[in-house]
Design a protein around this motif. Sequence first.
Motif, mmCIF file in Angstrom:
data_model
loop_
_atom_site.group_PDB
_atom_site.id
_atom_site.type_symbol
_atom_site.label_atom_id
_atom_site.label_comp_id
_atom_site.label_asym_id
_atom_site.label_seq_id
_atom_site.Cartn_x
_atom_site.Cartn_y
_atom_site.Cartn_z
ATOM 1 N N SER A 1 43.114 9.202 32.411
ATOM 2 C CA SER A 1 42.612 7.817 32.473
ATOM 3 C C SER A 1 43.564 6.919 31.699
ATOM 4 C CB SER A 1 41.229 7.715 31.838
ATOM 5 O OG SER A 1 40.324 8.576 32.463
ATOM 6 N N TRP B 1 41.431 18.920 34.560
ATOM 7 C CA TRP B 1 41.490 17.777 33.663
ATOM 8 C C TRP B 1 41.624 16.494 34.466
ATOM 9 C CZ3 TRP B 1 46.067 15.389 34.663
ATOM 10 C CH2 TRP B 1 47.158 16.180 35.052
ATOM 11 N N GLU C 1 41.617 14.464 29.662
ATOM 12 C CA GLU C 1 40.329 15.016 29.248
ATOM 13 C C GLU C 1 39.999 16.255 30.069
ATOM 14 O OE1 GLU C 1 36.075 13.087 27.989
ATOM 15 O OE2 GLU C 1 37.628 11.834 28.851
ATOM 16 N N TRP C 2 39.708 17.365 29.344
ATOM 17 C CA TRP C 2 39.301 18.597 30.009
ATOM 18 C C TRP C 2 37.979 18.393 30.725
ATOM 19 C CZ3 TRP C 2 42.942 21.780 30.799
ATOM 20 C CH2 TRP C 2 43.870 22.137 29.834
ATOM 21 N N GLN C 3 37.835 19.048 31.858
ATOM 22 C CA GLN C 3 36.605 19.005 32.643
ATOM 23 C C GLN C 3 35.905 20.363 32.561
ATOM 24 O OE1 GLN C 3 35.633 15.944 34.271
ATOM 25 N NE2 GLN C 3 37.127 15.540 32.644
ATOM 26 N N MET D 1 36.891 21.336 25.596
ATOM 27 C CA MET D 1 36.408 20.178 26.344
ATOM 28 C C MET D 1 36.871 18.927 25.614
ATOM 29 S SD MET D 1 34.819 21.237 29.033
ATOM 30 C CE MET D 1 33.987 19.757 29.575
ATOM 31 N N GLY D 2 36.817 17.808 26.305
ATOM 32 C CA GLY D 2 37.168 16.539 25.694
ATOM 33 C C GLY D 2 38.646 16.222 25.839
ATOM 34 N N ARG D 3 39.091 15.269 25.070
ATOM 35 C CA ARG D 3 40.475 14.806 25.159
ATOM 36 C C ARG D 3 41.434 15.817 24.552
ATOM 37 N NH1 ARG D 3 39.999 8.306 24.025
ATOM 38 N NH2 ARG D 3 38.839 7.895 25.941
ATOM 39 N N VAL E 1 44.997 8.885 28.464
ATOM 40 C CA VAL E 1 44.351 10.013 27.796
ATOM 41 C C VAL E 1 44.055 11.066 28.854
ATOM 42 C CG1 VAL E 1 43.364 8.708 25.885
ATOM 43 C CG2 VAL E 1 42.049 8.974 27.987
ATOM 44 N N ASP F 1 41.955 7.567 20.966
ATOM 45 C CA ASP F 1 42.109 8.942 20.481
ATOM 46 C C ASP F 1 42.874 9.775 21.517
ATOM 47 O OD1 ASP F 1 41.677 11.161 18.790
ATOM 48 O OD2 ASP F 1 39.929 11.753 19.988
ATOM 49 N N HIS F 2 43.945 10.421 21.092
ATOM 50 C CA HIS F 2 44.800 11.272 21.932
ATOM 51 C C HIS F 2 45.593 10.492 22.983
ATOM 52 C CE1 HIS F 2 43.913 15.396 20.624
ATOM 53 N NE2 HIS F 2 42.722 14.934 20.329
#
Length: 173
Positions: free
Chosen positions: A156, A153, A143-145, A75-77, A141, A163-164
């Motif tokens: 944005s 993903w 980002e996993w959903q 999850m996340g970036r 960036v 970050d990333h």
Amino acid sequence: MPDTLNAQAVVGRRVEFAYYRDQDTYLPGVITEIADDPASLRIRLDRDRYPVACRPDYEWIRYLDDVVPVPDLPMGRFTPTAADFDGRYASIPVVQFEEGEIVLLTADNIKAGEALAEFAADMQIAPDYADPADLVLRWVVFEWQPEDAECPWLMSFADADADHAIHIHYLPA
């Protein structure tokens, strides 16, 4: 369901799964959930984020001996790879969103133009829409959903120091 299937169909059981349309290709995965519906098994294939559903007695599932903890989905970036996009064009990963925007995973202007031309030809997109002069260099960036999200993903726009953050070429719709 027979008792042997009850014993085998447990969360964390490694399996091999084949789609009905391609019974010769078995894909590895893990049972992530047992639901209360006719297609009661949810299997996350190793190559995918979305589960497939099937009955425990589905003809093209092989139960393996290993029972492991179900791995968390990332999850996340993240920094995308070619596998996260629709395909490679002129060696550049490219994706087109439902709204029509096109993203090319490169900061190189020349490569982006070549990839856009190849993608547009392959997808039969009108040349006036896929004009390399309309490409915009942007920081974004990814980002996993969650597993049950509509898309695996999201992308944005971001600042260069996020970050990333990566540089991409973007063709607005």
